[in-house]
Write a protein that holds these residues in place. Structure first.
Motif, PDB file in Angstrom:
ATOM      1  N   HIS A 156      81.280-110.531  -2.174  1.00 44.77           N
ATOM      2  CA  HIS A 156      80.032-109.889  -2.601  1.00 44.77           C
ATOM      3  C   HIS A 156      79.439-110.768  -3.699  1.00 44.77           C
ATOM      4  N   ILE A 157      78.278-111.333  -3.431  1.00 45.48           N
ATOM      5  CA  ILE A 157      77.699-112.304  -4.371  1.00 45.48           C
ATOM      6  C   ILE A 157      76.344-111.775  -4.841  1.00 45.48           C
ATOM      7  N   PHE A 158      76.135-111.750  -6.141  1.00 45.74           N
ATOM      8  CA  PHE A 158      74.836-111.338  -6.685  1.00 45.74           C
ATOM      9  C   PHE A 158      74.192-112.563  -7.325  1.00 45.74           C
ATOM     10  N   LEU A 159      73.084-113.032  -6.769  1.00 47.88           N
ATOM     11  CA  LEU A 159      72.430-114.221  -7.340  1.00 47.88           C
ATOM     12  C   LEU A 159      71.695-113.843  -8.622  1.00 47.88           C
ATOM     13  N   ASP A 160      71.868-114.660  -9.655  1.00 50.06           N
ATOM     14  CA  ASP A 160      71.206-114.374 -10.938  1.00 50.06           C
ATOM     15  C   ASP A 160      69.724-114.741 -10.901  1.00 50.06           C
ATOM     16  N   VAL A 161      69.388-115.748 -10.064  1.00 44.04           N
ATOM     17  CA  VAL A 161      67.962-116.074  -9.873  1.00 44.04           C
ATOM     18  C   VAL A 161      67.701-116.106  -8.373  1.00 44.04           C
ATOM     19  N   VAL A 162      66.455-115.802  -8.001  1.00 45.09           N
ATOM     20  CA  VAL A 162      66.107-115.835  -6.578  1.00 45.09           C
ATOM     21  C   VAL A 162      65.955-117.305  -6.189  1.00 45.09           C
ATOM     22  N   SER A 163      66.878-117.796  -5.389  1.00 48.93           N
ATOM     23  CA  SER A 163      66.878-119.220  -5.045  1.00 48.93           C
ATOM     24  C   SER A 163      66.917-119.414  -3.540  1.00 48.93           C
ATOM     25  N   VAL A 164      65.920-120.158  -3.041  1.00 43.87           N
ATOM     26  CA  VAL A 164      65.857-120.488  -1.617  1.00 43.87           C
ATOM     27  C   VAL A 164      67.099-121.286  -1.219  1.00 43.87           C
ATOM     28  N   GLY A 165      67.360-122.348  -2.002  1.00 37.22           N
ATOM     29  CA  GLY A 165      68.463-123.253  -1.664  1.00 37.22           C
ATOM     30  C   GLY A 165      69.803-122.537  -1.674  1.00 37.22           C
ATOM     31  N   ALA A 166      70.062-121.730  -2.723  1.00 34.53           N
ATOM     32  CA  ALA A 166      71.359-121.047  -2.825  1.00 34.53           C
ATOM     33  C   ALA A 166      71.500-120.030  -1.683  1.00 34.53           C
ATOM     34  N   THR A 167      70.429-119.316  -1.370  1.00 38.47           N
ATOM     35  CA  THR A 167      70.501-118.311  -0.296  1.00 38.47           C
ATOM     36  C   THR A 167      70.892-118.984   1.023  1.00 38.47           C
ATOM     37  N   ILE A 168      70.221-120.075   1.349  1.00 36.52           N
ATOM     38  CA  ILE A 168      70.484-120.744   2.634  1.00 36.52           C
ATOM     39  C   ILE A 168      71.870-121.388   2.620  1.00 36.52           C
ATOM     40  N   ASN A 169      72.209-122.043   1.520  1.00 39.93           N
ATOM     41  CA  ASN A 169      73.506-122.725   1.437  1.00 39.93           C
ATOM     42  C   ASN A 169      74.657-121.735   1.579  1.00 39.93           C
ATOM     43  N   LEU A 170      74.509-120.572   0.964  1.00 46.36           N
ATOM     44  CA  LEU A 170      75.604-119.587   1.023  1.00 46.36           C
ATOM     45  C   LEU A 170      75.684-118.947   2.404  1.00 46.36           C
ATOM     46  N   MET A 171      74.545-118.804   3.069  1.00 46.19           N
ATOM     47  CA  MET A 171      74.608-118.310   4.465  1.00 46.19           C
ATOM     48  C   MET A 171      75.422-119.281   5.305  1.00 46.19           C
ATOM     49  N   MET A 172      75.156-120.586   5.129  1.00 52.68           N
ATOM     50  CA  MET A 172      75.854-121.586   5.953  1.00 52.68           C
ATOM     51  C   MET A 172      77.344-121.622   5.620  1.00 52.68           C
ATOM     52  N   ALA A 173      77.671-121.463   4.338  1.00 57.47           N
ATOM     53  CA  ALA A 173      79.091-121.499   3.949  1.00 57.47           C
ATOM     54  C   ALA A 173      79.819-120.261   4.460  1.00 57.47           C
ATOM     55  N   ALA A 174      79.089-119.147   4.638  1.00 59.65           N
ATOM     56  CA  ALA A 174      79.763-117.870   4.948  1.00 59.65           C
ATOM     57  C   ALA A 174      79.844-117.540   6.431  1.00 59.65           C
ATOM     58  N   VAL A 175      79.065-118.235   7.283  1.00 58.78           N
ATOM     59  CA  VAL A 175      79.013-117.794   8.697  1.00 58.78           C
ATOM     60  C   VAL A 175      80.363-117.876   9.398  1.00 58.78           C
ATOM     61  N   LEU A 176      81.214-118.826   8.977  1.00 61.79           N
ATOM     62  CA  LEU A 176      82.522-118.953   9.628  1.00 61.79           C
ATOM     63  C   LEU A 176      83.653-118.430   8.733  1.00 61.79           C
ATOM     64  N   ALA A 177      83.295-117.832   7.582  1.00 61.75           N
ATOM     65  CA  ALA A 177      84.335-117.312   6.668  1.00 61.75           C
ATOM     66  C   ALA A 177      84.939-116.038   7.251  1.00 61.75           C
TER      67      ALA A 177
END
Ligand code: UD1
Length: 430
Positions: A156-177
């Motif tokens: 469960h991750i809560f982003l401290d700032v709304v970030s396009v890059g972090a949102t997309i990067n974390l989706m990619m890191a999590a799809v196979l987790a």
């Protein structure tokens, strides 16, 4: 000495076709590393950032085949390293997408520290925080970010700032987790949704893209896909603004009007007519434009990537305009260049105050970053007389055939590479 030589003063009139979205295409290319199967991507813009990313992918053993100018086939089954380096990649902010994609697939990634346009600090602490929450270790070594994991587990991750890059990067890191990842306070930009749609087309299970919370249920593997990138919101917005600033009449085609609502609303506010149809928008600027207030915000607010284009337009609009940049802290450097053309601007921290002037005058100016560069070209097209814009490599990072498209609307802009060509452009000798 690559430059644009521009004769200003002509209203831009006609129709222009918009290409695929740079900021969707870049992460989609990185995301194609998440499968061993072949992926076919259409509506890929032919711009420098995309070509640098494709070269970096070839460098690690990805098979990249161009089927046409805007269509590319990718197979990443046999990469030989998860380390991505090189001069080009270091200059590009989007190189961070290799971190999420390679970590997600191979549990290991090293990438030269990301660069990009010089428009502020542009931290990546939220990306790192998310990778760590998924179970990865992250360290810096010799200018590389290195991230590794034994296993990735949903978190469960809560982003401290709304970030396009972090949102997309974390989706990619999590799809196979393993298990469920929930990311809160995410970016809602159209390109975030496009990347989620692409990953889902490869068999990922992502829900909620386009809202504040994204839920990702990890799957065992992803498969091949055929996918078409969405139209570029910012390229479209730039041409809409070109109509406004030159008092023209431009129909911007192959777009999704919904993605342009915040830009259309501001254009109406300053006195333009804006007409939407299914996949086009027409902007007519037949009256004197009036100033307004703009504050950049995450989507669906007014995009920071359109701040320079609307500011140069407001510099020619009657009365006082106030532009507040709330995303990046160093995004007004181009206003010094605009002053050389006669703009009346005061900068106070992250606020620019523009007193509308009746006209700009041609000048020798420099692009300071990608979107500011495009905005200065628009200013030069509206200005009286001749201008040159240098450092156009910034503009070529993100706009395909920019001079050709502007000339198709009646602009006079020529890419020149030496003193002789510049002289001929100045004398209007073709
Ligand atoms: C992306 C776009 C860029 C656009 C920006 C905002 C790409 C390649 N670039 O950049 O064109 O201007 O979105 O729409 O898609 N931040 C942090 N920590 C982080 C990440 C971001 O503090 O870990 C801050 C940034 O400094 C900035 C804000 O969050 O102030 C937004 O940044 P972000 O949305 O991440 O922008 P980028 O992904 O870099």
């Amino acid at each position: 000495m690559e430059q644009y030589a521009i004769w200003g003063g002509n209203p831009l009139v006609g129709e222009v076709e918009i290409g695929g979205a740079k900021n969707a295409a870049l992460p989609i290319l990185a995301a194609s590393l998440l499968t061993d199967d072949t992926v076919l991507i259409d509506n890929m813009p032919d711009i420098r950032d995309i070509n640098v990313l494709l070269d970096a992918m070839k460098g690690i053993g990805v098979v990249v085949e161009r089927l046409g100018r805007h269509q590319v086939k990718i197979n990443a089954a046999h990469i030989h390293t998860t380390a991505i380096e090189g001069e080009g990649i270091r200059k590009m902010r989007a190189s961070y997408y290799f971190l999420g994609a390679l970590l997600g697939k191979y549990k290991s990634a090293s990438v030269g520290l990301p660069g990009g346009c010089e428009i502020g600090t542009r931290a990546i602490d939220q990306h790192i925080k998310g990778f760590k929450a998924l179970g990865a270790k992250v360290r810096m070594e010799h200018g590389m970010i290195i991230t590794e994991a034994i296993d990735l587990t949903g978190a469960h991750i809560f982003l401290d700032v709304v970030s396009v890059g972090a949102t997309i990067n974390l989706m990619m890191a999590a799809v196979l987790a393993e298990g469920l990842t929930v990311i809160e306070n995410v970016a809602k930009e159209p390109h975030v949704v496009d990347v989620a749609n692409f990953l889902n087309s490869m068999g990922a299970n992502i829900k909620g893209a386009g809202t504040d919370v994204i839920r990702i249920r990890g799957v065992k593997s992803l498969h091949g896909s055929e996918y078409t990138v969405i139209p570029d919101q910012i390229e479209a917005g730039t041409f809409m603004m070109a109509a406004a600033i030159t008092k023209g009449d431009v129909t911007v085609k192959n777009i999704i009007p919904k993605h342009l609502e915040c830009i259309s609303a501001k254009l109406k506010e300053i006195g333009c007519e804006v007409q939407d149809s299914d996949d086009a928008v027409r902007v007519v600027a037949s009256r004197v434009l009036r100033g307004t207030q703009v504050k950049t915000m995450p989507y669906p607010g007014f995009p920071t990537d359109m701040q320079p284009q609307i500011s140069v337009t407001l510099g020619l609009s009657a009365g006082t305009s106030i532009v507040r940049e709330s995303i990046f802290e160093n995004r007004f450097r181009y206003l010094e260049e605009l002053s050389k053309m006669g703009a009346n601007v005061t900068i106070e921290g992250n606020v620019a105050i523009l007193e509308g002037v009746e006209k700009y005058e041609g000048a020798a100016i420099s692009a300071t970053d990608l979107r500011a560069g495009a905005a200065l070209v628009l200013a030069a097209l509206a200005a009286e007389g001749f201008s040159t814009v240098d450092h156009i490599h910034y503009i070529e990072r993100g706009y395909e055939d920019f001079p050709e498209k502007l000339n198709g609307l009646g602009g006079h802009i020529k890419r020149v590479t030496n003193a002789d060509e510049l002289k001929r452009a100045r004398l209007k000798v073709v």
